[in-house]
Each structure stands twice: as structure tokens, then as C-alpha cells.
Design an enzyme around this catalytic site. Structure first.
Site, mmCIF file in Angstrom:
data_model
loop_
_atom_site.group_PDB
_atom_site.id
_atom_site.type_symbol
_atom_site.label_atom_id
_atom_site.label_comp_id
_atom_site.label_asym_id
_atom_site.label_seq_id
_atom_site.Cartn_x
_atom_site.Cartn_y
_atom_site.Cartn_z
ATOM 1 N N CYS A 148 -0.030 -18.284 17.953
ATOM 2 C CA CYS A 148 0.450 -18.851 19.495
ATOM 3 C C CYS A 148 1.934 -18.342 19.752
ATOM 4 O O CYS A 148 2.744 -18.481 18.577
ATOM 5 C CB CYS A 148 0.538 -20.345 19.507
ATOM 6 S SG CYS A 148 1.001 -21.016 21.090
ATOM 7 N N CYS A 160 4.778 -21.295 19.887
ATOM 8 C CA CYS A 160 4.914 -22.185 18.780
ATOM 9 C C CYS A 160 6.492 -21.655 18.330
ATOM 10 O O CYS A 160 6.574 -20.430 18.375
ATOM 11 C CB CYS A 160 3.900 -22.156 17.683
ATOM 12 S SG CYS A 160 2.757 -23.084 18.109
ATOM 13 N N HIS A 212 2.041 -27.694 18.920
ATOM 14 C CA HIS A 212 0.895 -26.970 19.439
ATOM 15 C C HIS A 212 -0.271 -27.895 20.215
ATOM 16 O O HIS A 212 -0.754 -27.653 21.256
ATOM 17 C CB HIS A 212 0.289 -26.083 18.704
ATOM 18 C CG HIS A 212 -0.744 -25.037 19.274
ATOM 19 N ND1 HIS A 212 -0.331 -24.013 19.886
ATOM 20 C CD2 HIS A 212 -2.059 -25.404 19.049
ATOM 21 C CE1 HIS A 212 -1.453 -23.529 20.388
ATOM 22 N NE2 HIS A 212 -2.453 -24.041 19.738
ATOM 23 N N ASN A 216 0.004 -25.793 34.848
ATOM 24 C CA ASN A 216 -1.474 -25.470 34.784
ATOM 25 C C ASN A 216 -1.896 -26.126 33.458
ATOM 26 O O ASN A 216 -1.306 -25.616 32.371
ATOM 27 C CB ASN A 216 -1.771 -24.077 34.906
ATOM 28 C CG ASN A 216 -1.331 -23.373 35.967
ATOM 29 O OD1 ASN A 216 -1.280 -24.062 37.147
ATOM 30 N ND2 ASN A 216 -1.133 -22.013 35.900
ATOM 31 N N HIS A 273 -0.929 -23.994 24.166
ATOM 32 C CA HIS A 273 0.299 -24.637 23.845
ATOM 33 C C HIS A 273 0.665 -25.494 25.208
ATOM 34 O O HIS A 273 0.640 -24.889 26.330
ATOM 35 C CB HIS A 273 1.532 -23.702 23.382
ATOM 36 C CG HIS A 273 2.443 -24.484 22.634
ATOM 37 N ND1 HIS A 273 2.792 -24.373 21.367
ATOM 38 C CD2 HIS A 273 3.655 -25.246 22.954
ATOM 39 C CE1 HIS A 273 3.850 -25.055 21.123
ATOM 40 N NE2 HIS A 273 4.444 -25.883 22.089
ATOM 41 N N HIS A 288 2.572 -26.350 28.052
ATOM 42 C CA HIS A 288 3.910 -25.621 28.800
ATOM 43 C C HIS A 288 3.672 -25.313 30.067
ATOM 44 O O HIS A 288 2.451 -25.703 30.714
ATOM 45 C CB HIS A 288 3.919 -24.078 28.079
ATOM 46 C CG HIS A 288 2.754 -23.174 28.627
ATOM 47 N ND1 HIS A 288 1.550 -23.213 28.118
ATOM 48 C CD2 HIS A 288 2.842 -22.260 29.404
ATOM 49 C CE1 HIS A 288 0.716 -22.503 28.832
ATOM 50 N NE2 HIS A 288 1.518 -21.798 29.648
ATOM 51 N N GLN A 330 5.371 -23.560 34.023
ATOM 52 C CA GLN A 330 6.026 -22.314 34.484
ATOM 53 C C GLN A 330 6.995 -22.323 35.774
ATOM 54 O O GLN A 330 6.950 -23.577 36.289
ATOM 55 C CB GLN A 330 5.019 -21.038 34.889
ATOM 56 C CG GLN A 330 4.114 -20.800 33.826
ATOM 57 C CD GLN A 330 2.865 -19.767 34.261
ATOM 58 O OE1 GLN A 330 3.434 -18.678 34.695
ATOM 59 N NE2 GLN A 330 1.711 -19.972 34.185
#
Length: 353
Positions: free
Chosen positions: A70, A73, A116, A156, A167, A169, A171
Site C-alpha cells: 500500500c 502506509c 491500514h 470516497n 487505506h 484516505h 482527496q
């Protein structure tokens, strides 16, 4: 919050946001990366009056890597990722495969936690507040870029949404124009203001929703409700009770209460479809006033806009998704399979203990 800005091997900016003021961030990106080259451009559709970002370089972006590869991470030993340090609280960096770049805007990735296997709903209130502060700081920084007119922070979650990195996250898109959705809203605000002799449309909507049966949860400074004309099977709008145009306008009382309210809302979303069901896929989207000129929206200024977050899922029942088919995709006329009042009732039923 402590903020530390650094650069990745290819020149992209990376910013650590830490809970402790004594945290030192001096790890160097050891990857042999060439400087990022993008082909992003914005083309205007003269028939619809909106814009399309053309970003063909994104075809090569990372796609569903295994957990031990990933890129979000922390770096560990010789396993090098987008984050050079071996741990982090929250971090933001320029997207390696941006939809918008240069004169066409900017795209950033926001990592909520180094864990994660977590999700935003798993964060502590302290961690969630740190993410809110990071969103606010990035909104401020990006708004000063000469090419940026609007800043959009969003998350999303879920493969059904199209997420390619598991992971936790989100944007941030910094657009070089006012987005079509916001422009449509501002035209409605302008028309309502003129028709009512100065009444604010957001205030009128919030007053109506507070008095109706679609309120999901309410705090001293925030209220969450299913809107009267919800587009999605389960859709909740989260508003600060004091109207502000953007994240920068929130006062300390609203900032302090936000983590508790938002985490409760996300946890309820994960209970909608019952025990044993996969985590609910969703999109969480912050709507903020544009930073560009608003002359085309006669009589409206930034303070007439109301910051709010819209949270919705494309899942309508266990194992079934809401697809945007002919009416929605072809004509932008949504058809909702769930009555908004029933959705609100369900979200009240699944309150966490």
C-alpha cells in the site's frame, strides 16, 4: 496541531499534521522517482456550460495493490511508500496521478491515519479533529493559488464507489473554476434572495429541516438531516447551525463538537443494513463557497453560501446498489427508491449505544 511541510523525491509537496508539538519529521523520500509529468487540461462544454478535466496520464495509477504494498502506509525498512516516515497522525500530499495540475488546478491526497485496516469511523475524536484542522489548513493554502477558484474536500469509501486504494484516505480537488453543482446552487440562492427581498435560501432550508421529521441527529452547533428531496437511498446533510461560507469560518465551539457528531453519523451509516453486512460504501463531500469572483450570480456574495457536508451511499438494500442509469445519467433526473422520511427513521434507529 503541528504542521511540517517537506518534499517527495519527485518534487511533490507532502505535509505532516501531528497531534504533538514536539514531533520531528525529517525522514527523506529514498525512492528513485523522476519528476511527475502530467497531461491534465480542462475543456469547456459549450452546450452544457460546464467543464471536463482530460487526464489521460491517470490510466497508469496504482490499482488495488496488496496490503503489504500500500503506497499510503508509512515506509518501513526497505518498503518505501508515499510517506517517507515510519509513522504519522495525518498527512497530505500532492497526488502522483492528479486529475488537475498546474494551471488546471491541483489534487491532493489526505491520509486520515497510518492504520491500514481502520476507517474514518474508527478514529478517536482527537484524530477526527486533526483531520478537520488539516482540511481547513489545506483549504486556506490552496485558496491562495492563482489558478484556484474552489476547494473541494471529500472521501470516497468502498470498492463499490470505485476506490482503488483500501487505506483510509480522502482527496482534495482545487478547481480553476466554480463547479457546476455549486453554480447551480448559487443561482438558486440568488433567485430566492431576489424573490423574498433578501432572505437566505440556506437559512430557510435549515429552518424547515429543523422543524421536520427528517432530522437524524442534532448537537448544540451541528445538525444532520435527510433532505426533503434526497437523491440517494441514504443521504444525510450535515450543517453548522451558524452559517459560514467555508471551513475557515467555523468557530472553536463548532470545531470542538464536529468530531463527536460526524463520527456518530459515520457509525450509524455502517449499521444501516444490519449486522454481518460489509461496511457501507459512501461519499462524504464538503461544499464550500468559491474563492473566485461571483459577479455572474447577481446579488450574491460568499457569505450567502452555507458550508455543509453531504454524506450518501449508493447501496439501497443489502447486496443491491443504486446505479445511475438512463434518467439519472442521461437527463440528470434522479429516482430515489427510498422515501427520505423512512431513511431518516432508519438512521435514528441505528444510533450507537
Amino acid at each position: 496541531m503541528k504542521k511540517t511541510s517537506t518534499r517527495l523525491a519527485d518534487g511533490r509537496e507532502l505535509v505532516y499534521y501531528d497531534l504533538r508539538d514536539d514531533t520531528v519529521r525529517d525522514a527523506v523520500d529514498r525512492r528513485p522517482l523522476d519528476r511527475t509529468v502530467t497531461t491534465s487540461e480542462v475543456r469547456r462544454d459549450v452546450l452544457l456550460g460546464d467543464s471536463v478535466a482530460i487526464a489521460s496520464h491517470r490510466q497508469g495509477r496504482t490499482y488495488h495493490p496488496p496490503a503489504d504494498e500500500c503506497p499510503l502506509c508509512p515506509s518501513q525498512g526497505e518498503r518505501l511508500s508515499e510517506i517517507p516516515d515510519s509513522s504519522y497522525d495525518a498527512v497530505v500530499f500532492e497526488n502522483r496521478f492528479p486529475s488537475l495540475a498546474g494551471d488546471s488546478g491541483r489534487c491532493e491526497v489526505v491520509c486520515f491515519t497510518s492504520d491500514h485496516n481502520a476507517s474514518f469511523a474508527d478514529l478517536t475524536e482527537e484524530q477526527a479533529r486533526l483531520v478537520l484542522d488539516a482540511w481547513t489548513d489545506r483549504t486556506s493554502e490552496l485558496s491562495h493559488l492563482p489558478s484556484v477558484e474552489q476547494v473541494f474536500c471529500f472521501e470516497n469509501r468502498g470498492a463499490e464507489i470505485g476506490v482503488t486504494l483500501g487505506h483510509p484516505h480522502g482527496q482534495i480537488y482545487a478547481y480553476p473554476f466554480t463547479t457546476p453543482r455549486t453554480a447551480l446552487t448559487l443561482r438558486s440562492v440568488a433567485a430566492h434572495k431576489e424573490a423574498t427581498g433578501g432572505e437566505n435560501l440556506f437559512d430557510a432550508v435549515l429552518e424547515r429541516e429543523l422543524a421536520d421529521e427528517r432530522v437524524v441527529l442534532e448537537g448544540e452547533h451541528w445538525v444532520a438531516f435527510v433532505p426533503y428531496a434526497a437523491h440517494w437511498p441514504y443521504e444525510v446533510h450535515l450543517y453548522p447551525k451558524r452559517r459560514v461560507p467555508d471551513l475557515l469560518g467555523l468557530d472553536e465551539d463548532a470545531r470542538s463538537e464536529f468530531p463527536k457528531v460526524y463520527l456518530e453519523l459515520l457509525r450509524r451509516f455502517d449499521r444501516i443494513f444490519g449486522e454481518g453486512e460489509p461496511l457501507t460504501p459512501y461519499i462524504a463531500a464538503w461544499h464550500q463557497a468559491p474563492f473566485g469572483a461571483l459577479e455572474e450570480f447577481e446579488g450574491v456574495n460568499r457569505d450567502d453560501f452555507a458550508l455543509h457536508l453531504e454524506l450518501f451511499t449508493i447501496r439501497r438494500t443489502p447486496g443491491k446498489l443504486k446505479f445511475l442509469a438512463g434518467s439519472e445519467s442521461g437527463m440528470n433526473v434522479f429516482i430515489n427508491d427510498i422515501r427520505p422520511e423512512a431513511a431518516a427513521e432508519r438512521l435514528r434507529e441505528v444510533a450507537s449505544s
